[in-house]
Design a protein around this motif. Structure first.
Motif, PDB file in Angstrom:
ATOM      1  N   PHE A  53     -13.824  -3.536   1.329  1.00 21.78           N
ATOM      2  CA  PHE A  53     -13.519  -2.951   0.198  1.00 21.78           C
ATOM      3  C   PHE A  53     -12.435  -3.427  -0.310  1.00 21.78           C
ATOM      4  N   VAL A  54     -11.198  -3.756   0.305  1.00 23.28           N
ATOM      5  CA  VAL A  54      -9.906  -4.369  -0.150  1.00 23.28           C
ATOM      6  C   VAL A  54     -10.181  -5.685  -0.754  1.00 23.28           C
ATOM      7  N   ALA A  55     -11.134  -6.604  -0.023  1.00 24.55           N
ATOM      8  CA  ALA A  55     -11.467  -7.775  -0.655  1.00 24.55           C
ATOM      9  C   ALA A  55     -12.091  -7.730  -1.978  1.00 24.55           C
ATOM     10  N   ALA A  56     -12.843  -6.497  -2.010  1.00 28.33           N
ATOM     11  CA  ALA A  56     -13.828  -6.480  -3.452  1.00 28.33           C
ATOM     12  C   ALA A  56     -12.794  -5.840  -4.454  1.00 28.33           C
ATOM     13  N   ASN A  57     -11.753  -5.080  -4.049  1.00 25.99           N
ATOM     14  CA  ASN A  57     -10.853  -4.413  -5.129  1.00 25.99           C
ATOM     15  C   ASN A  57      -9.617  -5.240  -5.205  1.00 25.99           C
ATOM     16  N   GLY A  58      -9.410  -6.581  -4.917  1.00 30.31           N
ATOM     17  CA  GLY A  58      -7.994  -7.154  -4.656  1.00 30.31           C
ATOM     18  C   GLY A  58      -7.469  -7.333  -6.173  1.00 30.31           C
ATOM     19  N   ARG A  59      -7.900  -7.654  -7.006  1.00 33.27           N
ATOM     20  CA  ARG A  59      -7.120  -7.886  -8.301  1.00 33.27           C
ATOM     21  C   ARG A  59      -6.227  -6.760  -8.924  1.00 33.27           C
ATOM     22  N   HIS A  60      -6.715  -5.639  -8.463  1.00 28.88           N
ATOM     23  CA  HIS A  60      -5.852  -4.490  -8.648  1.00 28.88           C
ATOM     24  C   HIS A  60      -5.523  -3.308  -7.714  1.00 28.88           C
ATOM     25  N   MET A  61      -5.259  -3.961  -6.674  1.00 26.90           N
ATOM     26  CA  MET A  61      -4.796  -3.175  -5.424  1.00 26.90           C
ATOM     27  C   MET A  61      -3.414  -3.682  -5.234  1.00 26.90           C
ATOM     28  N   VAL A  62      -2.436  -2.405  -4.925  1.00 31.33           N
ATOM     29  CA  VAL A  62      -1.160  -2.650  -4.545  1.00 31.33           C
ATOM     30  C   VAL A  62      -0.914  -1.885  -3.547  1.00 31.33           C
ATOM     31  N   PHE A  63       0.464  -2.244  -2.775  1.00 31.02           N
ATOM     32  CA  PHE A  63       0.881  -1.460  -1.540  1.00 31.02           C
ATOM     33  C   PHE A  63       2.472  -1.036  -1.838  1.00 31.02           C
ATOM     34  N   SER A  64       2.804   0.066  -1.466  1.00 33.51           N
ATOM     35  CA  SER A  64       4.132   0.307  -1.534  1.00 33.51           C
ATOM     36  C   SER A  64       4.774  -0.011  -0.033  1.00 33.51           C
ATOM     37  N   VAL A  65       5.660  -0.920   0.168  1.00 32.05           N
ATOM     38  CA  VAL A  65       6.190  -1.228   1.316  1.00 32.05           C
ATOM     39  C   VAL A  65       7.762  -0.930   1.489  1.00 32.05           C
ATOM     40  N   GLU A  66       8.069  -0.621   2.701  1.00 34.38           N
ATOM     41  CA  GLU A  66       9.713  -0.658   2.766  1.00 34.38           C
ATOM     42  C   GLU A  66      10.220  -1.807   2.920  1.00 34.38           C
ATOM     43  N   ARG A  67      11.301  -2.073   1.950  1.00 29.60           N
ATOM     44  CA  ARG A  67      11.751  -3.465   1.741  1.00 29.60           C
ATOM     45  C   ARG A  67      12.215  -4.175   3.139  1.00 29.60           C
ATOM     46  N   VAL A  68      12.945  -3.255   3.873  1.00 29.77           N
ATOM     47  CA  VAL A  68      13.412  -4.085   5.214  1.00 29.77           C
ATOM     48  C   VAL A  68      12.443  -4.552   6.032  1.00 29.77           C
ATOM     49  N   SER A  69      11.621  -3.285   6.520  1.00 31.69           N
ATOM     50  CA  SER A  69      10.687  -3.689   7.587  1.00 31.69           C
ATOM     51  C   SER A  69       9.218  -4.275   7.236  1.00 31.69           C
TER      52      SER A  69
END
Length: 185
Positions: A53-69
């Motif tokens: 699923f992720v591979a198929a939607n890659g162009r418009h997929m984003v993650f919010s991530v903790e900057r430090v970890s």
């Protein structure tokens, strides 16, 4: 907690995270009991399915991530991106965060095509009326609800249908009569 937005695919077209990192995201979705709510129409029951699923939607997929970890705190993706509109799908991990939502909306607002035109000028959503938490998040993020289509959403895990709440968010860009998108409350 300070977060940033990490696109799955960078400007050079390269994937920014490993399958092992994506597996951590999947196991958090599973651990928080969110698979059925996020993927309500079904088709998502294993890590392998999630990776496809992720591979198929890659162009418009984003993650919010903790900057430090670098720990993932949510992810979102757009579908049916065309002519300035796209459908937004969102999942928070560990609870909804306004900072994450602000950064996410800012990210979508800043996406541009090769000619400099905005990729999306409005975001659309269809949310099962049986998910009041998601409907609250839409309101916090500034979406406007238009109404409900009875029986529109198929809830595969329960074998029933419920109404689909139609909502939208329109970016107010400088130069188009507005001074930018409104901040989240």
């Amino acid at each position: 907690m300070s977060v940033s937005i990490l696109p799955l695919v960078n400007a050079g077209g390269q994937r920014t995270v490993s399958d092992a990192w994506l597996a951590e995201v999947w196991w958090r979705i599973v651990g928080e009991g969110k698979v059925e709510a996020v993927f309500y129409s079904g088709g998502m029951a294993s890590l392998e399915e999630f990776l496809r699923f992720v591979a198929a939607n890659g162009r418009h997929m984003v993650f919010s991530v903790e900057r430090v970890s670098g720990r993932p705190w949510g992810f979102a993706w757009l579908t049916n991106v065309h002519d300035g509109s796209g459908f937004l799908h969102y999942c928070s991990l560990g609870g909804f965060g306004r900072e994450q939502a602000r950064l996410l909306m800012s990210h979508w607002e800043g996406l541009c095509e090769a000619d400099g035109s905005p990729t999306v000028e409005r975001l659309l959503g269809i949310t099962p009326e049986a998910n009041p938490a998601a409907l609250r998040v839409l309101g916090i993020m500034g979406f406007t609800t238009l109404g409900t289509i009875p029986g529109y959403c198929r809830l595969a895990h329960s074998g029933r249908r419920c109404g689909g709440v139609i909502s939208f968010f329109e970016f107010r860009r400088a130069g188009h009569g507005e001074a930018g998108s409104p901040p989240l409350p």
